[in-house]
Motif scaffolding. Structure first.
Motif, PDB file in Angstrom:
ATOM      1  N   ALA A 245       0.828  -1.215   0.000  1.00  0.00           N
ATOM      2  CA  ALA A 245       0.000   0.000   0.000  1.00  0.00           C
ATOM      3  C   ALA A 245       0.857   1.257   0.000  1.00  0.00           C
ATOM      4  O   ALA A 245       0.479   2.274  -0.576  1.00  0.00           O
ATOM      5  CB  ALA A 245      -0.930  -0.001   1.206  1.00  0.00           C
ATOM      6  N   ASN A 246       2.035   1.178   0.621  1.00  0.00           N
ATOM      7  CA  ASN A 246       2.905   2.356   0.657  1.00  0.00           C
ATOM      8  C   ASN A 246       4.166   2.186  -0.191  1.00  0.00           C
ATOM      9  O   ASN A 246       5.167   2.847   0.048  1.00  0.00           O
ATOM     10  CB  ASN A 246       3.270   2.685   2.110  1.00  0.00           C
ATOM     11  N   PHE A 247       4.090   1.292  -1.167  1.00  0.00           N
ATOM     12  CA  PHE A 247       5.228   1.008  -2.049  1.00  0.00           C
ATOM     13  C   PHE A 247       5.790   2.309  -2.638  1.00  0.00           C
ATOM     14  O   PHE A 247       6.988   2.486  -2.759  1.00  0.00           O
ATOM     15  CB  PHE A 247       4.738   0.076  -3.162  1.00  0.00           C
ATOM     16  N   ILE A 248       4.909   3.223  -3.006  1.00  0.00           N
ATOM     17  CA  ILE A 248       5.323   4.509  -3.558  1.00  0.00           C
ATOM     18  C   ILE A 248       5.185   5.611  -2.522  1.00  0.00           C
ATOM     19  O   ILE A 248       6.000   6.525  -2.446  1.00  0.00           O
ATOM     20  CB  ILE A 248       4.440   4.870  -4.773  1.00  0.00           C
ATOM     21  N   ASN A 249       4.130   5.502  -1.697  1.00  0.00           N
ATOM     22  CA  ASN A 249       3.841   6.578  -0.737  1.00  0.00           C
ATOM     23  C   ASN A 249       5.015   6.907   0.162  1.00  0.00           C
ATOM     24  O   ASN A 249       5.211   8.055   0.549  1.00  0.00           O
ATOM     25  CB  ASN A 249       2.648   6.194   0.139  1.00  0.00           C
ATOM     26  N   SER A 253       6.718  10.771   0.450  1.00  0.00           N
ATOM     27  CA  SER A 253       6.625  11.572   1.673  1.00  0.00           C
ATOM     28  C   SER A 253       7.849  12.485   1.809  1.00  0.00           C
ATOM     29  O   SER A 253       7.853  13.402   2.625  1.00  0.00           O
ATOM     30  CB  SER A 253       6.529  10.656   2.893  1.00  0.00           C
TER      31      SER A 253
ATOM     32  N   ALA B  54      -1.365  10.594   1.966  1.00  0.00           N
ATOM     33  CA  ALA B  54      -0.549   9.389   1.875  1.00  0.00           C
ATOM     34  C   ALA B  54       0.634   9.433   2.834  1.00  0.00           C
ATOM     35  O   ALA B  54       1.432   8.505   2.885  1.00  0.00           O
ATOM     36  CB  ALA B  54      -0.037   9.222   0.448  1.00  0.00           C
ATOM     37  N   GLY B 252      -0.226  -3.033  -5.675  1.00  0.00           N
ATOM     38  CA  GLY B 252      -1.088  -2.830  -4.515  1.00  0.00           C
ATOM     39  C   GLY B 252      -0.894  -1.497  -3.827  1.00  0.00           C
ATOM     40  O   GLY B 252      -1.347  -1.309  -2.707  1.00  0.00           O
ATOM     41  N   SER B 253      -0.205  -0.545  -4.460  1.00  0.00           N
ATOM     42  CA  SER B 253      -0.075   0.767  -3.813  1.00  0.00           C
ATOM     43  C   SER B 253      -1.442   1.448  -3.818  1.00  0.00           C
ATOM     44  O   SER B 253      -2.247   1.242  -4.714  1.00  0.00           O
ATOM     45  CB  SER B 253       0.969   1.622  -4.515  1.00  0.00           C
ATOM     46  N   VAL B 254      -1.692   2.222  -2.781  1.00  0.00           N
ATOM     47  CA  VAL B 254      -3.034   2.750  -2.562  1.00  0.00           C
ATOM     48  C   VAL B 254      -3.025   4.269  -2.525  1.00  0.00           C
ATOM     49  O   VAL B 254      -2.149   4.869  -1.910  1.00  0.00           O
ATOM     50  CB  VAL B 254      -3.599   2.205  -1.228  1.00  0.00           C
ATOM     51  N   TRP B 256      -4.565   6.839  -0.773  1.00  0.00           N
ATOM     52  CA  TRP B 256      -5.382   6.931   0.440  1.00  0.00           C
ATOM     53  C   TRP B 256      -6.408   8.054   0.379  1.00  0.00           C
ATOM     54  O   TRP B 256      -7.516   7.923   0.894  1.00  0.00           O
ATOM     55  CB  TRP B 256      -4.501   7.093   1.673  1.00  0.00           C
TER      56      TRP B 256
END
Lengths: 417, 291
Positions: A245-249, A253, B54, B252-254, B256
């Protein structure tokens, strides 16, 4: 050359042809995140052709379920673009049209992305051609490099250099960490961790994909390298439970020094995170060299399509120079033909040259069991990664994975006839 | 929740009652806060700039309020209005069919004596035990055979089928709780069965109908798997499928921000309907519970 019209005129801006008599509708399914790439392409095709393509976006993780039901229900789409790693198992299950004759007639067949073609070939028959290309690379935050006293124009080229840079960046404090990986995401680590093994002379499967080759020094050393960064706190603690879910996030940041990712992140960073000054380097080997996971999608025709000929016309058109340059490259996507990798758009964004080179020289494991081995969240690949990196049991993890791989590889392909 | 009568106590009765009341309300406020916090969190996140939504570790308050996440949803694919419209259409068809069929079914099971009545009722309820996933492919084939695959009407029929057992169960209980004297009086006055149902019984069992309609709405509005499998054309997708498409990226990156904006949108009609109809809903569920 097949098709009723020459491919070279395909992009000539024509009037919108509304369903003329005899015009077929080609049902085209893609994974939803490819929408940005496929929408302009379909628009251009429909504007210049009598046959019309209907694009349908399927949620990424549900693609296989949905396609399976459609094929079982006798109502498959005419064209699909799927992750290239799935083509062997789809072909083995007899779910794809054999495109060998048409594909080999293409004058540029030997220019197509070698990894895609290798994965699209099952028992010497070709079942798909490349649609989109993706290569894994190392992203690094130039701003954090500067702050940590590192040269932003000299990205790390060995594991030791990655480790040293990560240590200096983590020392900046304030929640900044040197390195990031998604510790609970099987696919992410195939994409960004496997190249570290390849670049150091190791591999995970034999060349023919029939046996596992995990029990080697290169694999253990790569796991040990991540383990060391983890225990020394150079990676945020949230990495352990990140299922992708945070592979890119994490990198967007602005608090992460380096992370493995793909070409797709370039346009995302450029459009939505303009404040991050980032550079791209190759995923390095232990002491020298580099490698990349050649990913992306392949495009083919599912068994049972009622418009095979029209579907192939469309597929062939997507490979034409105009489409590859004026639609794909222009929209920040790597062309899938080596002879088109250098084009007027790639010259304006040097970072794309890195990703195209990475993709062209990249590798992809070939297996009809790819999903069970590498993509399954409970599969042996991720289990090995987690046990070694987070628990430190490297030898046991590798031994266990080697035997689980061997057991899976000895079973017949799923759905094979 | 009622405070237990307390034993005799030195404090005057009124003071004691006030203390108990204060404690009671404090506890209620605490519980409400616990349940409302995630919703507040989602609402705030949906109004953050995408990069902030995010951010790890997350922040509670947005640095400034923007509608970017809602714009992402609005501009997706065929446009948000289309997907909300699809969802509403499917929900309305499901509600109408479920209400009418369960009203008739409940009436029949409650008021008509026929051979095998109880067996039939149990068999109908037993269909609740069939997991939907196991009959995906057969349902797909049936829908194709009747040319309703890839149509919103076909999807609504599937939802209605799965709503009916529970709906008929609720309606039968509703009818069972209506005193027979009412019917007898109506019949003496010359009502037919149909008039009796529509003119006399319907107003009495209205809470049951509302309950059934609410369940049909929630079931069809939030359902994902059937919508994904039975609809091919992505312009026909309902809200849940479209939202998944918007939020998910590679590996699967989300996104948010988009997730939370989508949640707010899909939640609002559910909350509004529930608050608006809760008076009926509660009595509808308990109707026939006590004889």
């Amino acid at each position: 050359m097949l098709g009723r019209r020459s491919v070279t005129t395909a992009l000539a801006a024509g009037m919108l042809v509304s369903g003329a008599a005899g015009a077929k509708t080609i049902d085209f399914w893609i994974r939803a995140y490819n929408a940005g790439l496929a929408e302009p392409l379909v628009k251009a095709y429909n504007a210049s052709h009598t046959d019309q393509v209907k694009l349908n976006l399927v949620p990424n993780d549900q693609f296989v379920t949905k396609l399976g039901t459609a094929i079982a229900g006798g109502n498959p789409p005419d064209v699909i673009a799927i992750d290239l790693i799935y083509v062997p198992s789809f072909a083995a299950a007899g779910q794809m049209e054999n495109l060998t004759a048409q594909a080999k007639k293409l004058p540029f067949f030997n220019q197509l992305s070698p990894s895609h073609v290798r994965l699209a070939t099952y028992q010497n028959q070709v079942y798909a051609v490349p649609f989109s290309a993706e290569g894994s690379v190392l992203y690094y935050n130039k701003g954090l490099f500067r702050q940590a006293g590192l040269d932003p124009n000299k990205p790390p080229r060995t594991w030791t250099e990655v480790y040293n840079a990560a240590k200096k960046i983590t020392a900046l404090g304030n929640g900044v960490k040197g390195f990031y990986f998604s510790g609970a995401c099987a696919g992410c680590n195939a994409f960004t961790f496997m190249p570290l093994i390849w670049a150091s002379g190791g591999d995970v499967l034999s060349r023919d994909g029939q046996s596992a080759t995990l029990n080697t020094k290169a694999v253990k050393d790569a796991l040990g390298f991540y383990r060391r960064m983890w225990t020394e706190g150079l990676v945020p603690s949230g990495a352990q439970t990140d299922n992708g879910a945070n592979f890119i996030n994490a990198f967007t940041s602005g608090k992460i020094g380096m992370t493995g990712s793909g070409a797709f992140a370039i346009s995302l960073l450029k459009s939505k995170f303009k404040n991050i000054d980032f550079g791209i380097a190759y995923l390095p080997g232990q002491t020298s060299g580099w490698s990349s996971f050649a990913g992306g999608d392949s495009i083919g025709i599912p068994k049972g399509s009622k418009n095979v000929k029209e579907a192939w016309d469309f597929i062939q058109w997507t490979l034409s120079p105009q489409v590859q340059t004026e639609i794909l490259a222009k929209n920040d996507t790597i062309p899938v033909r080596a002879d088109l990798a250098q084009n007027k758009y790639s010259k304006t964004e040097p970072r794309f040259v890195t990703t195209s080179t990475a993709m062209a020289k990249g590798r992809t494991p070939y297996s009809v069991h790819y999903n069970e081995l590498f993509n399954d969240a409970n599969g042996p690949w991720l289990s090995m990664f987690q046990r070694a990196v987070f628990k430190g049991e490297i030898d046991q993890a590798v031994t266990e994975a080697q035997s689980r791989f061997t057991q899976i590889l000895s079973t017949p392909a799923p759905g094979a006839r | 929740m009622r405070a237990h009568p307390l034993p005799a106590h030195p404090l005057p009765r009124r003071r004691r009652a006030a203390t108990v009341n204060t404690l009671y309300y404090a506890l209620c406020v605490l519980l409400v806060a616990v349940f409302l916090f995630p919703i507040l969190w989602s609402a705030l996140t949906s109004l953050k700039p995408p990069s902030e939504a995010a951010a790890t570790p997350p922040t509670l308050w947005p640095s400034h309020l923007v509608l970017d996440n809602y714009a992402t949803l609005a501009g997706y694919g065929a446009g948000l209005v289309r997907y909300v419209g699809n969802s509403l259409l499917v929900a309305v068809i499901t509600i109408v069919l479920t209400s009418i069929l369960s009203l008739l079914g409940g009436y029949g099971f409650s008021r008509f004596q026929f051979v095998g009545r109880n067996v039939l009722f149990v068999v109908m309820l037993a269909t609740l035990m069939i997991p939907f996933q196991s009959i995906l492919t057969p349902l797909y084939l049936i829908l194709r055979a009747i040319h309703l695959q890839d149509t919103l009407l076909g999807l609504a029929l599937v939802y209605t089928t799965f709503q009916l057992p529970f709906a008929i169960f609720v309606m039968r209980n509703s009818f069972d709780s209506v005193p027979r004297e009412i019917e007898e009086a109506a019949l003496i006055d010359g009502c037919s069965s149909v008039t009796l149902l529509t003119r006399v019984m319907f107003p009495v069992v209205l809470p049951g109908v509302v309950t059934v309609a609410l369940f049909a709405f929630f079931g069809s509005w939030n359902e994902f798997l059937a919508a994904l499998i039975f609809l091919n054309d992505s312009d026909k997708y309902t809200l849940p499928v479209m939202l998944l498409n918007v939020q998910s990226g590679l590996y699967g990156s989300v996104d948010w921000g988009a997730v939370q904006a989508g949640m707010m949108l899909s939640m609002l009609p559910c909350i509004a309907l529930f608050l608006f109809l809760q008076r009926y809903y509660l009595s509808g569920l308990t109707q026939g519970a006590v004889k």
